[in-house]
Design a protein around this motif. Structure first.
Motif, PDB file in Angstrom:
ATOM      1  N   PHE A  29       0.832  -1.209   0.000  1.00 33.80           N
ATOM      2  CA  PHE A  29       0.000   0.000   0.000  1.00 33.80           C
ATOM      3  C   PHE A  29       0.866   1.258   0.000  1.00 33.80           C
ATOM      4  N   CYS A  30       1.906   1.261   0.812  1.00 37.74           N
ATOM      5  CA  CYS A  30       2.798   2.426   0.847  1.00 37.74           C
ATOM      6  C   CYS A  30       3.527   2.621  -0.482  1.00 37.74           C
ATOM      7  N   LEU A  31       3.856   1.542  -1.167  1.00 37.76           N
ATOM      8  CA  LEU A  31       4.553   1.664  -2.442  1.00 37.76           C
ATOM      9  C   LEU A  31       3.613   2.063  -3.575  1.00 37.76           C
ATOM     10  N   VAL A  32       2.366   1.589  -3.534  1.00 33.85           N
ATOM     11  CA  VAL A  32       1.409   1.956  -4.587  1.00 33.85           C
ATOM     12  C   VAL A  32       1.080   3.439  -4.519  1.00 33.85           C
ATOM     13  N   ILE A  33       0.986   4.004  -3.324  1.00 31.84           N
ATOM     14  CA  ILE A  33       0.658   5.430  -3.177  1.00 31.84           C
ATOM     15  C   ILE A  33       1.919   6.282  -3.123  1.00 31.84           C
ATOM     16  N   TYR A  34       3.030   5.771  -3.625  1.00 29.59           N
ATOM     17  CA  TYR A  34       4.311   6.467  -3.503  1.00 29.59           C
ATOM     18  C   TYR A  34       4.287   7.836  -4.177  1.00 29.59           C
ATOM     19  N   TYR A  35       3.612   7.945  -5.339  1.00 29.91           N
ATOM     20  CA  TYR A  35       3.584   9.206  -6.070  1.00 29.91           C
ATOM     21  C   TYR A  35       2.604  10.219  -5.481  1.00 29.91           C
ATOM     22  N   GLN A  36       1.763   9.813  -4.549  1.00 29.42           N
ATOM     23  CA  GLN A  36       0.920  10.711  -3.758  1.00 29.42           C
ATOM     24  C   GLN A  36       0.039  11.596  -4.638  1.00 29.42           C
ATOM     25  N   ASN A  37      -0.765  10.965  -5.491  1.00 32.25           N
ATOM     26  CA  ASN A  37      -1.790  11.670  -6.235  1.00 32.25           C
ATOM     27  C   ASN A  37      -3.099  10.906  -6.096  1.00 32.25           C
ATOM     28  N   ASN A  38      -4.148  11.452  -6.681  1.00 33.08           N
ATOM     29  CA  ASN A  38      -5.474  10.841  -6.506  1.00 33.08           C
ATOM     30  C   ASN A  38      -5.547   9.447  -7.122  1.00 33.08           C
ATOM     31  N   LYS A  39      -4.899   9.265  -8.273  1.00 34.20           N
ATOM     32  CA  LYS A  39      -4.938   7.952  -8.920  1.00 34.20           C
ATOM     33  C   LYS A  39      -4.235   6.907  -8.070  1.00 34.20           C
ATOM     34  N   SER A  40      -3.057   7.234  -7.573  1.00 38.61           N
ATOM     35  CA  SER A  40      -2.324   6.270  -6.754  1.00 38.61           C
ATOM     36  C   SER A  40      -3.048   6.000  -5.441  1.00 38.61           C
ATOM     37  N   LEU A  41      -3.723   7.026  -4.880  1.00 35.56           N
ATOM     38  CA  LEU A  41      -4.480   6.799  -3.645  1.00 35.56           C
ATOM     39  C   LEU A  41      -5.638   5.843  -3.876  1.00 35.56           C
ATOM     40  N   GLY A  42      -6.393   6.057  -4.968  1.00 39.82           N
ATOM     41  CA  GLY A  42      -7.491   5.131  -5.270  1.00 39.82           C
ATOM     42  C   GLY A  42      -6.991   3.724  -5.534  1.00 39.82           C
ATOM     43  N   SER A  43      -5.878   3.598  -6.265  1.00 36.28           N
ATOM     44  CA  SER A  43      -5.312   2.266  -6.539  1.00 36.28           C
ATOM     45  C   SER A  43      -4.825   1.604  -5.262  1.00 36.28           C
ATOM     46  N   GLY A  44      -4.205   2.400  -4.384  1.00 43.91           N
ATOM     47  CA  GLY A  44      -3.741   1.835  -3.122  1.00 43.91           C
ATOM     48  C   GLY A  44      -4.884   1.361  -2.247  1.00 43.91           C
TER      49      GLY A  44
END
Length: 581
Positions: free
Chosen positions: A128-143
């Motif tokens: 989860f921490c690696l998926v949201i690494y780029y810290q945008n809305n898309k990565s947050l939803g994917s995480g």
């Protein structure tokens, strides 16, 4: 200074992983030569007939799998310096990758459900921490999709741990039939399906592509998704007591193979195509386990990890050179600017398709050929080989888009691959993609498999499937250029149908996540940035600001203020006296 600091971190991590790999490799030789198993058991609690222990098992399965994980991790960490070059948080990224690897190693060597949960939850949290690494809305939803989907498997493991109290042990060596064994078996199977992204939990795997490409290479080759297959292999002796296990797993895995194949042949995102190919190959491993031969699935897991990691490194190089563009329609004529990367891409794709004497040939054809000997339902048999055809189709379609055609990118972009540092991990993984199949077969699995011979027609039938898949991939490549005008609406529907994974994303994840995320978004802007700011911080700041400005005006204009007050009180007194009189 930052570049040198990042290089030192990557070099230290790579050499540490290389040293650990050498230790595991020679230890594997020792264990296989002496045909022994080492079990270390630390009893932490022993009450009312149940004992809780932390165990470590060192056998040829756990040591060989850990060798593959550490070997791939070493190359991926080295590649991450090139891909994540200039990142200000490269130290944090490297530490998260190391924690990811440690969690996988713990999961591999621990044979107990309680201890295994430590590595299992560690994989979920760090992913989860690696998926949201780029810290945008898309990565947050994917995480969020990734962590919530995997949370189902975590709950299943917790339930199985609770129900195993009835037999007084949680180790794979003591699992036996008891009054809750059917429920425990179902929970373990469901946990393996969620972590390996099988139907209906397969929508989180393409969404996890929001992570950086080195993370995707780890997740989709030998760590996160491989944990589900490894769990079923480890608990196979216990699960084989139940007849529903084989038929249920075979049906789910074949259906997931078809779903992934149909979705991949219409997908245009390069990383999602590779993610869907991972989903298809995981289903093939599940097919091998459901056929009654778990080592078939483990064998394919080893070979798949090597050529899939190489495929992701090639995709990451293309994304990096094309200014982080992942759409296949922007690629073309990559052979002229990046010939070495294209060679590695073709090697990994051929290994994925099961080209003769490549890594995938030994493991993939073993499962397909053995399925010809079994009494399988005709429709399931047809879909099994149809999904194999689709695998070849989308693999060669990816190659056609990258190699053929003209340059369709911006004219001022210079595309080249003369950065020599990226060649080192690719060369190593390319040798693994070519020779790992024969090495694993003769060194590790030769004592576990019995040779069998099939009819010439069946052998030719498998290669006919590969050739038909190649032609289908070429037709789909031409469809994007010539056929879409004549069947525009039909292909638009197919693209949307396959892009949503047969509407599974809308039904299983997006429908559950849309309203909570939208409610939080609206609440954030209406409450936190709305009324609470008016009556809270910003409102109080505004009132004090206006009051302070007024008092400052009074302090600086004293004569004018004195005259104004005098005039005000004079008029006020005048009107008061007039009213009284």
């Amino acid at each position: 200074m930052l570049c040198f600091y990042g290089l030192s971190v990557v070099l230290f991590t790579s050499f540490f992983l290389f040293s650990f790999f050498l230790f595991l490799f020679f230890f594997l030789f020792y264990v296989c030569w002496n045909d022994c198993v080492y079990l270390f058991d630390w009893v932490m609690c022993n009450e009312v007939g149940s004992f809780l222990s932390f165990s470590l098992v060192f056998d040829w399965i756990s040591i060989s799998f850990s060798c593959v994980v550490v070997f791939i991790s070493m190359n991926v960490v080295w590649f991450s310096y090139y891909y994540m070059g200039g990142d200000l948080n490269i130290l944090r990224f490297t530490w998260m990758v190391v924690l990811f690897i440690v969690s996988m190693i713990v999961l591999i060597f621990v044979p107990s459900l309680v201890g295994l949960l430590l590595g299992w939850d560690g994989l979920g949290l760090v992913s989860f921490c690696l998926v949201i690494y780029y810290q945008n809305n898309k990565s947050l939803g994917s995480g969020m999709l990734t962590v919530l989907s995997n949370r189902v498997g975590d709950v299943m493991l917790l339930l199985s741990i609770g129900w195993c109290v009835g037999q007084g042990a949680w180790s794979i060596f003591y699992m036996d039939i008891f009054y809750m064994s059917v429920v425990v078996a179902f929970c373990i199977v469901l946990a393996g399906l969620t972590k390996s992204a099988q139907f209906p939990f397969c929508s989180w795997l393409p969404a996890a592509m929001a992570a950086p490409t080195p993370v995707s290479a780890l997740v989709h080759s030998s760590t996160l998704v491989a944990a589900g297959v490894y769990l079923l292999v480890r608990f196979y002796d216990f699960l084989s007591f139940f007849s529903f296990f084989f038929s249920f797993l075979f049906f789910v895995s074949v259906f997931t193979m078809v779903l992934a194949g149909v979705s991949a042949i219409f997908e245009m995102d390069m990383k999602k195509i590779i993610a869907l190919s991972t989903l298809s190959q995981l289903s093939l491993m599940m097919v091998g386990i459901s056929l009654g031969y778990p080592l078939f699935g483990l064998f394919h897991l080893f070979t798949h990890a090597l050529f899939k990691a190489l495929l992701f490194l090639c995709a990451g190089t293309l994304i990096h050179c094309f200014c982080h563009v992942q759409d296949l329609r922007f690629l073309g004529a990559c052979w002229e600017g990046m010939p070495v990367v294209m060679v590695f891409l073709n090697i990994s794709n051929l290994a994925l398709c099961g080209f003769p004497f490549m890594a995938g040939f030994y493991s993939k054809d073993l499962i397909l050929e053995y399925s010809l000997f079994l009494d399988i339902n005709f429709f399931l048999f047809f879909f099994l080989f149809f999904s194999t055809l689709l695998t070849v189709s989308y693999s060669f379609r990816l190659t056609f888009f990258c190699v053929w055609g003209s340059v369709k990118f911006f004219s001022f972009v210079s595309i080249y691959d003369n950065y020599s540092a990226i060649y080192f991990p690719m060369w190593i993984l390319s040798f693994g993609s070519i020779f790992s199949g024969s090495f694993f077969f003769w060194f590790l699995f030769s004592h576990s498999f019995s040779f069998f011979f099939i009819d010439f027609f069946y052998k030719v039938f498998i290669y006919c499937i590969l050739v038909l898949g190649l032609f289908l991939g070429f037709i789909l490549f031409l469809k994007a250029k010539y056929f879409s005008y004549f069947s525009k609406y039909f292909f638009l529907f197919l693209n949307y149908f396959s892009g949503s994974m047969w509407f599974l994303q809308n039904l299983s994840t997006q429908s559950l996540m849309y309203f909570p995320l939208m409610f939080s978004f609206r609440s954030f802007y209406v409450v936190d940035r709305g009324w609470s700011e008016i009556f809270g911080g910003q409102g109080v700041f505004y009132v004090f600001g206006v009051s302070g400005s007024f008092l400052s005006f009074l302090a600086t204009k004293s004569l004018l203020v004195l005259f104004s007050f005098f005039l005000f009180f004079f008029l006020f007194s005048f009107f008061i006296f007039q009213y009284i009189i």
